[in-house]
Design a protein around this motif. Structure first.
Motif, PDB file in Angstrom:
ATOM      1  N   GLY A 137       0.942  -1.562   0.073  1.00  0.00           N
ATOM      2  CA  GLY A 137       0.126  -0.043   0.211  1.00  0.00           C
ATOM      3  C   GLY A 137       0.953   1.599  -0.029  1.00  0.00           C
ATOM      4  N   GLN A 138       0.234   2.758  -0.117  1.00  0.00           N
ATOM      5  CA  GLN A 138       0.955   3.948   0.528  1.00  0.00           C
ATOM      6  C   GLN A 138       1.070   4.135   1.730  1.00  0.00           C
ATOM      7  N   GLY A 139       0.915   3.153   2.742  1.00  0.00           N
ATOM      8  CA  GLY A 139       1.498   4.622   3.793  1.00  0.00           C
ATOM      9  C   GLY A 139       0.312   5.261   4.515  1.00  0.00           C
ATOM     10  N   THR A 140       0.261   4.772   5.215  1.00  0.00           N
ATOM     11  CA  THR A 140      -0.517   5.877   6.214  1.00  0.00           C
ATOM     12  C   THR A 140       0.282   6.627   7.639  1.00  0.00           C
ATOM     13  N   GLN A 141       0.568   7.788   7.526  1.00  0.00           N
ATOM     14  CA  GLN A 141       1.096   7.978   8.984  1.00  0.00           C
ATOM     15  C   GLN A 141       0.444   7.686  10.303  1.00  0.00           C
ATOM     16  N   VAL A 142       0.747   7.262  11.223  1.00  0.00           N
ATOM     17  CA  VAL A 142       0.885   7.460  12.606  1.00  0.00           C
ATOM     18  C   VAL A 142       1.651   8.355  13.597  1.00  0.00           C
ATOM     19  N   THR A 143       1.210   9.290  13.683  1.00  0.00           N
ATOM     20  CA  THR A 143       1.713  10.085  14.891  1.00  0.00           C
ATOM     21  C   THR A 143       1.371   9.977  16.367  1.00  0.00           C
ATOM     22  N   VAL A 144       2.569   9.767  17.244  1.00  0.00           N
ATOM     23  CA  VAL A 144       1.878   9.563  19.157  1.00  0.00           C
ATOM     24  C   VAL A 144       2.543  10.956  19.390  1.00  0.00           C
ATOM     25  N   SER A 145       1.781  11.731  20.650  1.00  0.00           N
ATOM     26  CA  SER A 145       2.762  12.921  20.533  1.00  0.00           C
ATOM     27  C   SER A 145       1.767  13.374  21.431  1.00  0.00           C
ATOM     28  N   SER A 146       2.592  14.023  22.851  1.00  0.00           N
ATOM     29  CA  SER A 146       1.800  15.282  23.822  1.00  0.00           C
ATOM     30  C   SER A 146       1.725  16.527  23.196  1.00  0.00           C
TER      31      SER A 146
END
Length: 115
Positions: free
Chosen positions: A106-115
């Protein structure tokens, strides 16, 4: 052949997120499915895998106990349930289907974990 991921986003540490991947153009229920991720400046790494029937799953040590991979062969879908997310889980997540020499991304999906 197409794999499309969705469900990524920006979340806080400790939150949950479910990624989904829909497949078309190949015999989905014959393919083993995997989720990979790639963080900036790092190599792509295997996160989780599930066999064609869904009977066997495997996980990277870094996500074991927090992530769950599953699939619905009737819907041509594969999922990644991510719980207790950490900043180090931040990456682009890719869906992959493979069978023998056939390998689809697939083309990918962004996951960002940040406070």
């Amino acid at each position: 052949v197409q794999l499309v991921e969705f469900g990524g986003g920006l979340v806080q540490p400790g939150d949950s997120l479910r990624l989904s991947c829909v497949a078309c153009g190949f015999t989905f229920n014959s393919y083993h499915m995997r989720w990979y991720r790639q963080a900036p400046g790092k190599e792509r790494e295997l996160v989780a895998s599930v066999t064609s029937t869904g009977g066997t799953t495997n996980y990277a040590d870094s996500v074991k106990g927090r992530f769950t991979i599953s699939r619905d062969n009737a819907k041509n879908m594969v999922y990644l349930q991510m719980n207790s997310l950490k900043p180090e889980d931040t990456a682009v997540y890719y869906c992959n289907g493979h069978l023998g020499s056939s390998n689809y991304w697939g083309q990918g999906t962004q996951v960002t974990v940040s406070s």
